[in-house]
Structure formats: C-alpha cells, structure tokens
Scaffold this motif. Structure first.
Motif, short mmCIF file in Angstrom:
data_model
loop_
_atom_site.label_atom_id
_atom_site.label_comp_id
_atom_site.label_asym_id
_atom_site.label_seq_id
_atom_site.Cartn_x
_atom_site.Cartn_y
_atom_site.Cartn_z
N THR A 262 -17.30 -129.40 58.42
CA THR A 262 -18.39 -128.57 59.41
C THR A 262 -17.39 -128.20 60.84
N ILE A 263 -17.46 -126.83 60.92
CA ILE A 263 -17.10 -126.49 62.19
C ILE A 263 -18.13 -125.97 63.24
N GLU A 264 -18.30 -126.55 64.33
CA GLU A 264 -19.40 -126.22 65.17
C GLU A 264 -18.83 -125.29 66.22
N ASN A 265 -19.51 -124.04 66.31
CA ASN A 265 -19.07 -122.92 67.13
C ASN A 265 -17.86 -122.80 67.65
N SER A 266 -16.90 -122.67 66.44
CA SER A 266 -15.57 -122.74 66.78
C SER A 266 -14.96 -121.92 65.58
N THR A 267 -13.58 -121.78 65.53
CA THR A 267 -13.12 -120.81 64.77
C THR A 267 -11.53 -121.28 64.45
N LEU A 268 -10.79 -120.55 63.47
CA LEU A 268 -9.66 -121.04 63.11
C LEU A 268 -8.47 -120.01 63.07
N ARG A 269 -7.58 -120.63 63.60
CA ARG A 269 -6.25 -119.72 63.91
C ARG A 269 -5.03 -120.53 62.97
N ILE A 270 -4.80 -119.89 61.51
CA ILE A 270 -3.98 -120.61 61.03
C ILE A 270 -2.77 -119.67 60.47
#
Length: 341
Positions: A262-270
């Motif tokens: 679960t990711i709360e109000n944030s994002t991914l940079r991969i």
C-alpha cells in the motif's frame, strides 16, 4: 557470560575482540546490560588482524540491552570479519547512531526499538572522527543479515563498494523512517551487484521506503530487491503530494518487485533492467503524481527489460490518468499493464 552489568560514563563500554595475538573472542553472552553516557562506542565487536577463519570473533549474543546517550554509535560490529552476532530486543535512547554493522556477516537483530525523543546526544564527535549522524541502523560491506520486527524512528542506511559488496539482507515486520542506499568507490558496478538480494516483508516506512543516492560514484545497482505486503506512509498526512512525494526512488536497478503493498499519496520513480514487477498494489489518495517506470537505456547498460504493471488499484478517481500526465512507461521491450482506477 555477563549478567545485568551497568557501565556509565566511560569512553568505551565493552570491547569484544582480539588481543593482538591473532585470536578473537567466541561464545560471549551479554544479558540485560545498561550502557550509559559513553563518549564513543557502547558495545564494540571486532576481529581486526585475525586471518584464521576459525579464530575470528564469533557467536556473540547480546540480549535486552539498554543504550542511553551514546555519542558515536551504541552497538558496533566492525573492523574485521566478525560473524554469528545476535542482538536481541535492544532499546536505544538519545543515541547518535544506534547500530553500526561493517565488514561482518551472519548477524541477526530482533525487535530493536529506537526512541527519538528529540533530545540529541551530549557530544557527537567531529565529522573527521565519525561522520555519521542520526541513523537507526548502518550496514556497510555486510552480508547475510536478518532484521526481525522492531520500530526504528530514524534512517536505515546501507553502503557498499566494488570490492566490498552487500547482499542477502532481509527485513521482516520492521517499521523505519526510510531505507537509503549509497555506492562508494571509484570503479563502476559492471557486475550490477553492489547491493544484491534484499527483501522487505510486512514492513512499514514512515517516510521514503527506498531511496538510492542519485549522485553516488560509481553507478551502483540495486539487484534483486523485493518488497511484499508492506506499506509506505510518506503521504499519509493528507496533503497534496503534487508529484513530490516519492515512495520508491531507484536510479539503477535490476530485477525489482513491489507486490501486495500500500502506497499512501505518493508515487514511484524506478529505472530497472531485466525485469520489473509492480503487481497487486494499492495507491491511496494519489494526487497529480506521475509514476515513472523506465527500462534502462544504453547509458545504463544493455539488456532486455520487461515490465509487469498489473493488478494495481488507484483509489482516487481522476488521480491517475493513463498517459504521460500520470504514468510514464518507456524503454521496455515487453510491457503488460492491467490496472484498476
């Protein structure tokens, strides 16, 4: 065996290691020690200068220690290949760095508790002497570790180099502020395994879950990293992230998995080569964020890149739009996407 020992106000608390004769210490048990107001290190374990593997410092158990006001680091395993170390239920208060593991293997930390009261140690050493501050746990050039349970209110920091790699580090049911990775040295990571085989299961980050130093030299890779059934609370305050809250920020990786989390109000940079799996996760309250999943270009090395971005749920209508306004997927030779908004 040492039971219920209190050491208060010395430069060093306990020193466990060799006595310049090429033989380290074995089978040391320290139960319920109170380590108070050490100027440097509270418990220091080492095996410097011991070349015979059988004579290394090993089989050291420390159970229910209490550390208060350690001005460098409270529990240290460094300087030589010490192994088979167990730290069980430690409690840290007003410590500069709580746990420092370096050039050691086969160690276990059980249920650590780091209490950040806001009151700092009395006398943190100058940077030229010990340039590390405000970390709950520091791993450098270590292998084969298990961290089982516990709450850490500061950073878990990891460092490795071309000739001194870090691998097989596994966290289970651990809460920490963030996990940070930095490659050191001057040789490029051509084997792509400075950091290899890390896992997080049922873990919680109160800040960034994984952050890879973008300017580290050489260009280190995070290889075979896996996050499962975990949670990132970085954006849980309810404020709009506007793309600035990044739960997982990885510059260079190989074979990465983020599943059932679960990711709360944030994002991914991969950025990832070989394979990247972002499967079965839930993104809550994502607001104007842009998920960037990038198969590495020729600048980061050749090799096919495969992406499985499926089964993810975005729980804010309009918060994520398929396209460059919200999700950017590029440089992949094979992509499968199937998600719910």
């Amino acid at each position: 065996t040492f039971n219920d020992v209190t050491i208060d106000g010395f430069s060093y608390g306990m020193w466990i290691g060799e006595n310049d004769d090429g033989v380290g210490c074995k089978y040391i048990n320290i139960n319920r020690p109170k380590m108070l107001n050490q100027k440097y290190w509270s418990i220091y374990i080492r095996s410097l200068g011991v070349s015979n593997e059988a004579n290394k410092t090993q089989f050291i158990n420390c159970t229910k220690p209490y550390f208060y006001n350690a001005n460098m680091a409270a529990f240290v395993v460094a300087e030589g290949h010490s192994k088979y170390i167990t730290l069980d239920s430690p409690y840290f208060e007003r410590c500069n760095v709580c746990m420092h593991f370096e050039t050691c293997t086969d160690y276990t930390v059980i249920n650590p508790r780091d209490v950040d009261t806001g009151k700092k140690p009395d006398m943190v050493q100058a940077n030229t002497e010990y340039p590390y501050t405000n970390w709950s746990m520091y791993h450098v050039f270590t292998q084969n570790a298990k961290i089982l349970g516990g709450t850490l209110e500061k950073t878990c920091y990891h460092s490795a180099g071309f000739d001194a790699k870090s691998k097989n580090i596994h966290y289970t049911n651990v809460t920490a502020k963030e996990w940070v990775f930095e490659g050191v040295g001057s040789v490029a990571d051509t084997d792509e395994n400075f950091f290899e085989n890390y896992s997080w299961v049922q873990c919680v980050s109160t800040g960034v879950f994984i952050y890879q130093q973008p300017t580290d030299i050489p260009l280190s890779y995070l290889s075979d990293f896996r996050i499962n059934n975990s949670e990132c609370l970085l954006g849980s305050t309810g404020n709009s992230g506007n793309g600035s809250y990044i739960a997982v920020n990885i510059q260079r990786s190989k074979n990465f998995k983020l599943t059932e989390s679960t990711i709360e109000n944030s994002t991914l940079r991969i950025k990832c080569k070989n394979s990247c799996e972002i499967v079965g996760n839930t993104f809550n309250g994502t607001d104007e964020t842009q998920i960037q999943l990038d198969g590495v270009s020729s600048a980061l090395g050749a090799g096919a890149s495969f992406l499985q971005f499926t089964g993810n749920i975005f729980n804010k209508a309009g918060g994520v739009v398929i396209g460059e306004s919200a999700i950017l997927i590029k440089n992949w030779t094979r992509v499968r996407t199937d998600n719910t908004i």
